[in-house]
Enzyme design. Structure first.
Site, PDB file in Angstrom:
ATOM      1  N   LYS A 120       0.810  -1.279  -0.010  1.00 20.67           N
ATOM      2  CA  LYS A 120      -0.025   0.131  -0.080  1.00 20.67           C
ATOM      3  C   LYS A 120       0.924   1.093   0.212  1.00 20.67           C
ATOM      4  O   LYS A 120       1.764   1.359   0.941  1.00 20.67           O
ATOM      5  CB  LYS A 120      -0.892   0.063   0.975  1.00 20.67           C
ATOM      6  CG  LYS A 120      -2.062  -1.326   1.405  1.00 20.67           C
ATOM      7  CD  LYS A 120      -3.328  -0.879   0.297  1.00 20.67           C
ATOM      8  CE  LYS A 120      -4.198  -1.753   0.633  1.00 20.67           C
ATOM      9  NZ  LYS A 120      -5.080  -1.517  -0.468  1.00 20.67           N
ATOM     10  N   ASP A 166      -0.722  -0.907  -4.688  1.00 22.60           N
ATOM     11  CA  ASP A 166      -1.660  -0.380  -4.461  1.00 22.60           C
ATOM     12  C   ASP A 166      -1.914   1.075  -3.815  1.00 22.60           C
ATOM     13  O   ASP A 166      -1.542   1.124  -2.627  1.00 22.60           O
ATOM     14  CB  ASP A 166      -2.772  -1.272  -3.714  1.00 22.60           C
ATOM     15  CG  ASP A 166      -4.124  -0.629  -3.828  1.00 22.60           C
ATOM     16  OD1 ASP A 166      -4.595   0.385  -4.361  1.00 22.60           O
ATOM     17  OD2 ASP A 166      -4.993  -1.564  -3.005  1.00 22.60           O
ATOM     18  N   GLU A 175      -2.405  -1.283  -8.977  1.00 18.76           N
ATOM     19  CA  GLU A 175      -3.675  -1.271  -8.496  1.00 18.76           C
ATOM     20  C   GLU A 175      -4.372   0.190  -8.410  1.00 18.76           C
ATOM     21  O   GLU A 175      -3.804   0.833  -7.401  1.00 18.76           O
ATOM     22  CB  GLU A 175      -4.112  -2.233  -7.720  1.00 18.76           C
ATOM     23  CG  GLU A 175      -5.611  -2.383  -7.328  1.00 18.76           C
ATOM     24  CD  GLU A 175      -5.929  -3.286  -6.120  1.00 18.76           C
ATOM     25  OE1 GLU A 175      -6.892  -3.185  -5.537  1.00 18.76           O
ATOM     26  OE2 GLU A 175      -5.027  -4.362  -5.705  1.00 18.76           O
ATOM     27  N   ASP A 206      -9.882  -0.860  -9.142  1.00 23.14           N
ATOM     28  CA  ASP A 206     -10.723  -1.399  -8.011  1.00 23.14           C
ATOM     29  C   ASP A 206     -11.598  -0.350  -7.728  1.00 23.14           C
ATOM     30  O   ASP A 206     -12.763  -0.620  -7.974  1.00 23.14           O
ATOM     31  CB  ASP A 206      -9.731  -1.505  -6.853  1.00 23.14           C
ATOM     32  CG  ASP A 206     -10.140  -1.868  -5.491  1.00 23.14           C
ATOM     33  OD1 ASP A 206     -11.274  -2.231  -5.567  1.00 23.14           O
ATOM     34  OD2 ASP A 206      -9.463  -2.008  -4.654  1.00 23.14           O
ATOM     35  N   LYS A 221     -14.549  -6.716  -5.596  1.00 22.52           N
ATOM     36  CA  LYS A 221     -14.805  -6.929  -4.133  1.00 22.52           C
ATOM     37  C   LYS A 221     -16.259  -7.475  -4.078  1.00 22.52           C
ATOM     38  O   LYS A 221     -17.251  -6.947  -4.473  1.00 22.52           O
ATOM     39  CB  LYS A 221     -14.715  -5.638  -3.319  1.00 22.52           C
ATOM     40  CG  LYS A 221     -13.074  -5.292  -3.583  1.00 22.52           C
ATOM     41  CD  LYS A 221     -12.044  -5.953  -2.900  1.00 22.52           C
ATOM     42  CE  LYS A 221     -10.787  -5.344  -3.050  1.00 22.52           C
ATOM     43  NZ  LYS A 221     -10.624  -4.001  -2.446  1.00 22.52           N
TER      44      LYS A 221
END
EC number: 5.1.1.-
Length: 337
Positions: free
Chosen positions: A153, A177, A203, A228, A250
């Site tokens: 992240k 991400d 991402e 995403d 998701k």
């Protein structure tokens, strides 16, 4: 069907940070549907980015409790249509849809992957997520959890320094991400350097509605870009095909396994890579994701691994990423707390 709802606060082993927030626990709702002596379990977590709370989900679901009790349950997709018609949020629908699928498989005494005609002899390994923190803390997380693939992240003014430092501690594949924190120019500039550092893909680097910027990336990024926040529901798949190389589905955001199966099929027909990600669920939600593994190119299902204590048994992920599937039907879930 008999309905039961139970809320949990899932405690994390370490503070989990992304570009817009950090947290030490995750509120989660477990829905249970019982029919003919079998119980199916589903899960949806709270999410401030989408305005979802556990009390809000409970209020929604309780509003149709009587109708659920009288529903003539045959198979999950019809039940999903019923839930959509009732106007529930996708998160609430997800908890119930996952429970319905688990119940459906248990009534047949078959795992969902078997019902869907897929083969679990080959499946992608889940990445392990390193939440955004100080470089020292992120490096410590890698040292304490050796893994073949990490999702990193990012979203700071020193992101490249973070990746360079983390690379010192592992030869594992990296996935980045940035959770909407970068600009198009920044992403295009970062991509070649990140590729040299062993990054597999990026991402959602840009804001969810920055379609112009994503079009620039589609033509200029040397790394594949996976949607995403730009890919929430089924209708987003076709739009993402023009701007991304793949999508991250998701279950909570799209409304469960029923729409996820359709999204996977559509994305593949459009030539996109398919990933399914988690939202720090317990083994209840992770076991549902695992049923999709043979259909996926990538997966992020480490949620239960991040918890200090799990609330259920089901699919297990061993060190190094090996997945152990229970032979019980559905998603194979049982509550232990």
């Amino acid at each position: 069907m008999e309905l039961a709802l139970k809320s949990y606060t899932l405690r994390l082993k370490r503070t989990f940070g992304i570009s817009r927030e950090s947290y030490d626990s995750q509120d989660s709702l477990i829905a249970a549907l019982t029919l003919d002596g079998k119980t199916g379990y589903g899960e949806a977590t709270s999410n401030p980015y989408y305005g979802i709370t556990v009390p809000g989900m409970i209020t929604e679901i309780e509003g149709i409790r009587a109708e659920i009790a009288g529903f003539d349950f045959r198979e999950p997709s019809v039940f999903h249509e019923f839930l959509v018609d009732k106007g529930l949020s996708n998160f609430s629908i997800c908890a119930l849809d996952l429970a319905a699928h688990d119940l459906f498989g248990k009534l047949q005494d078959k795992p969902l992957y078997e019902i869907w005609g897929t083969d679990i002899s080959n499946y992608p390994i889940s990445n392990y997520t390193i939440g955004l923190d100080s470089i020292e803390t992120m490096a410590a997380k890698i040292r304490e959890k050796p893994w073949p693939i990490y999702k990193i992240k990012l979203g700071t003014d020193h992101d490249l320094d973070i990746v360079r430092e983390l690379r010192r501690y592992t030869d594992a594949r990296f996935r980045i991400d940035a959770n909407c924190a970068w600009s198009a120019a920044e992403t295009i500039a970062n991509a070649p350097l990140l590729k040299e550092l062993g990054v597999e893909f990026l991402e959602q680097p840009l804001k969810a509605d920055d379609w112009e910027g994503m079009e620039q990336l589609a033509h200029n990024s040397v790394l594949p870009v996976i949607a995403d926040e730009s890919c929430i529901v089924e209708s987003d798949v076709a739009a993402c095909a023009l701007h991304f190389h793949g999508i991250n589905i998701k279950l909570t955001k799209c409304g469960g396994l029923t729409p996820a199966l359709r999204m996977i099929s559509e994305a593949k027909s459009l030539g996109m890579k398919v990933m399914v990600g988690c939202m720090t669920e317990s083994t209840v939600g992770i076991s549902a994701i695992a049923q999709l593994l043979p259909q996926l190119d990538y997966v992020d299902m480490d949620g239960a691994l991040l918890l200090t204590e799990d609330i259920a048994t089901g699919v297990q992920i061993r060190e190094g990423g090996e997945v152990i599937f229970p032979r019980t039907g559905g998603s194979g879930v049982s509550l232990i707390a």
